[in-house]
Write an enzyme that holds these catalytic residues in place. Structure first.
Site, mmCIF file in Angstrom:
data_model
loop_
_atom_site.group_PDB
_atom_site.id
_atom_site.type_symbol
_atom_site.label_atom_id
_atom_site.label_comp_id
_atom_site.label_asym_id
_atom_site.label_seq_id
_atom_site.Cartn_x
_atom_site.Cartn_y
_atom_site.Cartn_z
ATOM 1 N N ILE A 697 1.241 -14.630 -5.061
ATOM 2 C CA ILE A 697 1.891 -13.317 -5.102
ATOM 3 C C ILE A 697 0.918 -12.177 -4.869
ATOM 4 O O ILE A 697 1.320 -11.022 -4.779
ATOM 5 C CB ILE A 697 2.618 -13.086 -6.443
ATOM 6 C CG1 ILE A 697 1.631 -13.164 -7.614
ATOM 7 C CG2 ILE A 697 3.759 -14.045 -6.618
ATOM 8 C CD1 ILE A 697 2.254 -12.779 -8.953
ATOM 9 N N GLY A 698 -0.380 -12.460 -4.783
ATOM 10 C CA GLY A 698 -1.330 -11.382 -4.548
ATOM 11 C C GLY A 698 -2.742 -11.903 -4.466
ATOM 12 O O GLY A 698 -3.031 -13.059 -4.800
ATOM 13 N N GLY A 700 -7.105 -10.301 -4.489
ATOM 14 C CA GLY A 700 -7.999 -9.167 -4.671
ATOM 15 C C GLY A 700 -9.424 -9.557 -4.364
ATOM 16 O O GLY A 700 -9.699 -10.617 -3.791
ATOM 17 N N SER A 702 -11.744 -10.524 -6.287
ATOM 18 C CA SER A 702 -12.339 -11.618 -7.061
ATOM 19 C C SER A 702 -11.490 -12.870 -7.072
ATOM 20 O O SER A 702 -11.821 -13.824 -7.776
ATOM 21 C CB SER A 702 -12.572 -11.146 -8.500
ATOM 22 O OG SER A 702 -11.360 -10.735 -9.077
ATOM 23 N N GLY A 703 -10.399 -12.926 -6.330
ATOM 24 C CA GLY A 703 -9.606 -14.149 -6.317
ATOM 25 C C GLY A 703 -8.161 -13.904 -5.956
ATOM 26 O O GLY A 703 -7.798 -12.834 -5.479
ATOM 27 N N LYS A 704 -7.329 -14.921 -6.229
ATOM 28 C CA LYS A 704 -5.906 -14.862 -5.904
ATOM 29 C C LYS A 704 -5.072 -14.929 -7.172
ATOM 30 O O LYS A 704 -5.527 -15.418 -8.206
ATOM 31 C CB LYS A 704 -5.533 -16.017 -4.970
ATOM 32 C CG LYS A 704 -6.242 -15.982 -3.613
ATOM 33 C CD LYS A 704 -5.800 -17.133 -2.726
ATOM 34 C CE LYS A 704 -6.468 -17.038 -1.354
ATOM 35 N NZ LYS A 704 -6.052 -18.141 -0.452
ATOM 36 N N VAL A 705 -3.820 -14.460 -7.070
ATOM 37 C CA VAL A 705 -2.903 -14.450 -8.211
ATOM 38 C C VAL A 705 -1.645 -15.215 -7.825
ATOM 39 O O VAL A 705 -1.073 -14.996 -6.748
ATOM 40 C CB VAL A 705 -2.547 -13.011 -8.624
ATOM 41 C CG1 VAL A 705 -1.604 -13.041 -9.827
ATOM 42 C CG2 VAL A 705 -3.794 -12.206 -8.943
ATOM 43 N N LYS A 720 -4.515 -16.038 -12.471
ATOM 44 C CA LYS A 720 -5.520 -15.411 -11.631
ATOM 45 C C LYS A 720 -6.648 -16.417 -11.407
ATOM 46 O O LYS A 720 -7.318 -16.828 -12.358
ATOM 47 C CB LYS A 720 -6.052 -14.141 -12.300
ATOM 48 C CG LYS A 720 -7.097 -13.404 -11.485
ATOM 49 C CD LYS A 720 -7.514 -12.129 -12.209
ATOM 50 C CE LYS A 720 -8.538 -11.364 -11.416
ATOM 51 N NZ LYS A 720 -8.961 -10.131 -12.125
ATOM 52 N N ASP A 831 -11.342 0.926 -14.656
ATOM 53 C CA ASP A 831 -10.581 0.809 -13.407
ATOM 54 C C ASP A 831 -9.096 1.042 -13.669
ATOM 55 O O ASP A 831 -8.244 0.284 -13.212
ATOM 56 C CB ASP A 831 -10.821 -0.558 -12.773
ATOM 57 C CG ASP A 831 -10.412 -0.575 -11.292
ATOM 58 O OD1 ASP A 831 -10.307 0.511 -10.690
ATOM 59 O OD2 ASP A 831 -10.203 -1.670 -10.747
#
Length: 1003
Positions: A697-698, A700, A702-705, A720, A831
């Protein structure tokens, strides 16, 4: 006969006992019945803790919140008792109930039908609850009502005509609901009505207001503020002869002010501010009982009427922010009750009335930004209650009145940009309550005093003629925050006592005749962010101690006689502005300033040099640089050989390690381990088997979700995944450890819940609760972009309405406030952004993504990061050039989120160099209406004031100076106050939201 007499005596005794004792028996029976009814009421509400004193062992008349008369219950007052159940039908079994107050609870449902059985009810307050639906069209069944308040609920639909059939009604409050439609003409039949408050609805009021209103001969208070009222003020209001309080402010009213309004003899308060009224103020003023008159923030022109002199009871006169011209009537100073006179931001000319303050208890005089001339009135503080004189940006002249020197109540004096001269009254410097003196741009003279008022925090006297030395005991000015005295005639040595002012943030003494060396030690300048000593005669070395000032952002020492090298400690500062030009400095400039950002910082210092070509300065040593170039070549060759050897060695070790791992199963990357932080209903196998692209679903940096349905049973979690099929990365390892450390140890309903982590030597999996509505960023920006790209018609269901946005803001603020103020040590997120605010199925906000968060060592101690983290548009300006981490960088980022919620714009709404915060500040500084900046898809009169409040809060949170920003606890408190206004029993009325301005708001 002898037998008959004893019998008669006995019979008489029985009758006497019966008639005497019967009232007591009845009273006792009634009390018992009332007690049973109230205990049943408590039981049906689930025995709330707030009613714990209601018990069977005492009389209801002894219970708190119960009113009795003659031993029977006549009133119930359960205001703000956290009641969450509906009103039971049993309540009207109290036969003598006349007063009922259930305000400010959480009672749901429609208007309670049970109340129609309360045949004697006179007082009913249901405000501040969760009632919904329409107001009953047979509300007139409550024939005995004298007071009814249904405000701050979710009632909708029309105002029923039956409201006009409540003959005893004196007060009717239905503000802050969702009712719409027009005012029923039948309200004109309420001949006893004194107060009418229908503010903050979507009320559609025709112009003119119904003629039947003229029948309200006893009307004292009519309130239609914030009601979509667009049109002229109805002339019919002038027929309400008993009217005492009229508030039509903030309604977009146009046209002129009706002359007949000023003929109402009983009118005491007239509020028409923040409209679009034009024309002149009526010349004939007959409303002799006026106490407060506010016509500010309109488009009124013409002069101030001479007839104001007739208002002998007038206390506050606000005419500011109009287009008024002409002179101030001299007789205004004769009004004996005048406390506040505010006419700032007009085009008023002539002199101020010299009688001002002589005959009244004048508290505030605000006349700035006009064209006034002459002198200040001599007797402004004659009666000893004056709090402020704000008269900057005029043509006033002469010396200040001596009476100001003895005015102990004076808090601020703001006279910048006039033509005043002479010395200040001696007592003015030490006036007990004085907190600010602002006299820039005049011709004041004299020496600075040895002693200042204990409360003085701001002293700005730039561009005057003050002379002499700065007092040596200046260290006694303990509470001074801002000291600006540039472009005067100050002389002598720089006093060391200035460095011992603990709260000083701004020190500007440029353009004077200060001489000597600066102190080598800095005592208490922990808060100093601006230091400007340019254009003096200072000499010696620049103190190395300047390099240890933690908050310094702006440093200007140009135009002096400083010599020697620039201390290398200065390179430790992360300055937004540095100017050391026009001195006698020598040697190499610090490495940190060898870039084009500081190309004008070192001009006219012939002996300075640099080792780069970025600055227009001589090269420090070209020969030495050539030698360094040759050495670099040999060093590079040597390093290349070493690196080649290391690569070969690492490859050999890796081959041996792989061979070893094939024999040892414990080294196998598939040997997963699970560490849980909650009670789990799944194992690592459930997670690993679903890490497929279909569940992605996403992604970034530092990795995938992934979104995973555990066992396909409708129980979703978010996973994550970090470093899939990658070698160990130190930066990502730190992020992983930070997120696990923080989320595994804290619990809060507004912080995303970390369920467990699953890991092996090559990968890390963080398993969170799944947030069905994903991120706030999706709803504010991404979904709208997608839908608009797909179709010309925008789907409204994807627009977050204002109540949800406010709910999200409060939820996110609660999470951040918990992190900053309730965690030990406190947690800084670093952040905060809309994509890191996740929303569950009910749009409750939760803070997520703690990979960048850091725990502070001690409360209030800044933590310096080796690299800047965050997202463009959300990064606090001081973080860019100081990398100092404290709670205020989160406050800045949250302020940007507030601006997103109110404007609907993205954080980088301008070009690549312009952020949303900069755009919002520009809009505000240019004086553009805030309403024009708000999201037009949700903007409406019902929520406009709340949106403006959050927009202003976003501006404060994104202030350039960190110390100006509020804490998250203060932000949360302000957000929680965005609730319906309070009533006259202790809460603010809706009409008091726009009260008279605080002293100095004309700045």
């Amino acid at each position: 006969m002898s037998r008959t007499l004893p019998f008669l005596r006995t019979l008489l005794s029985v009758y006497l006992f019966y008639f005497v004792s019967t009232p007591f028996c009845v009273s006792s029976l009634t009390a018992k019945t009332d007690q049973a009814i109230l205990l049943e009421l408590k039981d049906q509400w689930g025995n709330p803790p707030s009613l714990h004193l209601w018990n069977s062992s005492s009389s209801p008349c002894d219970w708190p919140d119960i009113v009795c008369r003659d031993g029977t219950v006549t009133g119930i007052s359960l205001r703000d008792k956290n009641i969450t159940g509906k009103i039971p039908i049993v309540i009207c079994d109290l036969q003598n109930l006349t007063e009922l107050d259930f305000s400010w609870n959480y009672i749901p449902g429609e208007f309670p039908e049970a109340l129609f059985n309360c045949s004697k009810l006179k007082y009913l307050d249901l405000s501040g609850n969760y009632f919904a639906g329409s107001i009953p069209h047979d509300i007139d069944r409550l024939q005995t009502l004298e007071y009814m308040d249904l405000s701050a609920n979710n009632f909708s639909g029309d105002f029923p005509a039956a409201l006009g059939r409540l003959p005893a009604l004196r007060t009717l409050n239905i503000y802050r609901t969702q009712c719409n439609g027009t005012l029923p003409a039948e309200i004109g039949n309420l001949s006893n009505l004194e107060t009418l408050s229908l503010a903050y609805n979507t009320l559609l009021v025709p112009s003119p207001i119904p003629q039947e209103f003229r029948k309200l001969k006893k009307l004292k208070y009519m309130w239609i503020k914030k009601s979509n009222l667009i049109g002229e003020i109805p002339e019919g209001l002038s027929d309400l002869l008993s009217l005492e309080h009229l508030d039509l402010s903030s309604n977009n009213l146009v046209g002129s002010v009706p002359t007949r309004l000023f003929s109402l003899q009983n009118l005491s308060n007239l509020y028409l501010y923040q409209n679009q009224l034009s024309g002149e103020i009526p010349k004939s003023i007959q409303a002799s009982n006026l106490l407060n008159l506010d016509l500010s923030a309109n488009n009124l022109r013409g002069t101030i009427p001479e007839d104001f002199e007739k208002l002998k009871k007038l206390q506050v006169l606000n005419l500011y922010e109009n287009h008024l011209s002409g002179e101030i009537p001299g007789n205004l100073g004769l009004i004996p009750t005048l406390k506040g006179f505010r006419i700032f931001n007009n085009s008023i000319t002539g002199d101020l009335p010299q009688e001002l303050g002589l005959h009244s208890n004048l508290e505030a005089l605000e006349v700035s930004m006009n064209k006034l001339s002459g002198s200040l009135p001599e007797h402004l503080c004659k009666n000893g209650v004056l709090q402020g004189v704000v008269a900057f940006s005029n043509n006033l002249r002469g010396e200040l009145p001596r009476g100001l020197g003895n005015c102990r109540t004076l808090r601020t004096i703001q006279l910048s940009n006039n033509n005043f001269s002479g010395e200040l009254p001696p007592g003015l410097w030490t006036t007990f309550n004085l907190s600010s003196i602002m006299l820039d741009g005049n011709s004041f003279s004299g020496k600075l005093p040895d002693i200042l008022s204990w409360n003085l925090s701001r002293l700005t006297i730039n561009n005057n003629k003050f002379w002499g030395q700065i007092p040596q005991n200046v260290s006694a000015w303990k509470n001074l925050v801002v000291f600006e005295a540039s472009n005067n005639q100050l002389s002598g040595r720089f006093p060391e006592g200035l460095t011992r002012l603990p709260h000083l943030t701004t020190l500007m003494l440029s353009g004077n005749q200060l001489s000597g060396q600066l102190p080598s030690t800095i005592g208490s300048w922990e808060s100093l962010n601006t230091l400007n000593l340019s254009r003096n005669e200072l000499s010696g070395n620049i103190p190395a101690a300047f390099g240890f000032l933690p908050s310094l952002l702006y440093l200007d020492l140009s135009g002096n006689n400083f010599s020697g090298e620039i201390p290398p400690e200065i390179g430790q500062l992360r300055l937004a502005s540095l100017n050391l030009s026009s001195n006698q400095l020598s040697g190499k400039i610090p490495d940190e300033y060898e870039n084009t950002a500081y190309e004008r910082s070192f001009l006219n210092n012939p002996k300075l040099c640099t080792t780069t070509d970025a600055l227009d300065l001589p090269n420090c040593n070209s020969r030495q640089r050539d030698l360094k170039d040759h050495s670099s070549k040999y060093l590079s060759l040597l390093l290349a050989l070493i690196v080649t050897f290391l690569v070969i060695a690492i490859l050999w070790i890796f081959i041996l390690y792989r061979s070893y791992c094939k024999k040892e199963e414990r080294c196998h990357p598939d040997a997963w381990k699970l560490t849980s932080f909650q009670r789990l209903e799944f194992t690592e196998a459930n997670i690993l088997s679903n890490l497929t692209e279909t569940n992605l679903i996403g992604s970034g940096g530092s990795g995938k979700v992934y979104c995973i349905d555990i066992n396909h049973a409708g129980y979703y979690v978010a996973v994550k995944r970090i470093w899939s099929n990658k070698k160990l990365d130190q930066k990502l390892e730190k992020e992983f450890q930070a997120e696990v450390q923080i989320l595994g140890s804290i619990r809060h309903s507004n912080i995303v819940k970390l369920l467990c982590c699953v890991w092996n030597e090559n990968s890390r999996l963080l398993v969170y609760e799944y947030m069905q509505n994903q991120s706030l960023d999706k709803w504010l920006h991404k979904e709208k972009k997608r839908l608009r790209a797909a179709t010309m018609d925008f789907v409204e269901q994807y627009v977050l309405d204002w109540p949800r946005r406010l709910q999200i803001a409060i939820g996110a603020a609660q999470g951040l406030s918990y992190m900053h103020h309730d965690c030990s040590p406190p947690i800084i997120h670093r952040d905060v952004k809309s994509s890191n605010i996740l929303l569950d199925h009910e749009f409750h906000a939760k803070i997520a993504d703690f990979g960048l968060a850091k725990m502070l060592v001690r409360q209030g101690e800044a933590y310096t990061m080796s690299a800047i983290a965050g997202s463009f548009g959300y990064i606090a300006p001081e973080y860019v050039y100081t990398t100092k981490v404290n709670e205020k960088i989160d406050v800045y980022s949250f302020g940007v989120v507030l601006l997103e919620l109110t404007t609907g714009r993205e954080p980088n709404c301008g070009d690549e160099h312009t952020s949303l915060a900069e755009w919002a500040w520009q809009q505000y500084s240019e004086g553009k209406p805030i309403a024009d900046a708000l999201d037009e898809e949700i903007r409406n009169p019902r929520n406009l004031e709340e949106m403006i409040t959050l927009f202003k809060l976003g501006l404060i949170c994104t202030s350039t100076l960190p110390e100006i920003r509020p804490s998250m606890k203060e932000v949360l408190q302000i957000l929680r106050q965005c609730r319906p206004p309070e009533d006259c029993n202790g809460r603010k009325n809706a009409g008091e939201f726009d009260a008279v301005p605080l002293l100095g708001t004309s700045l």
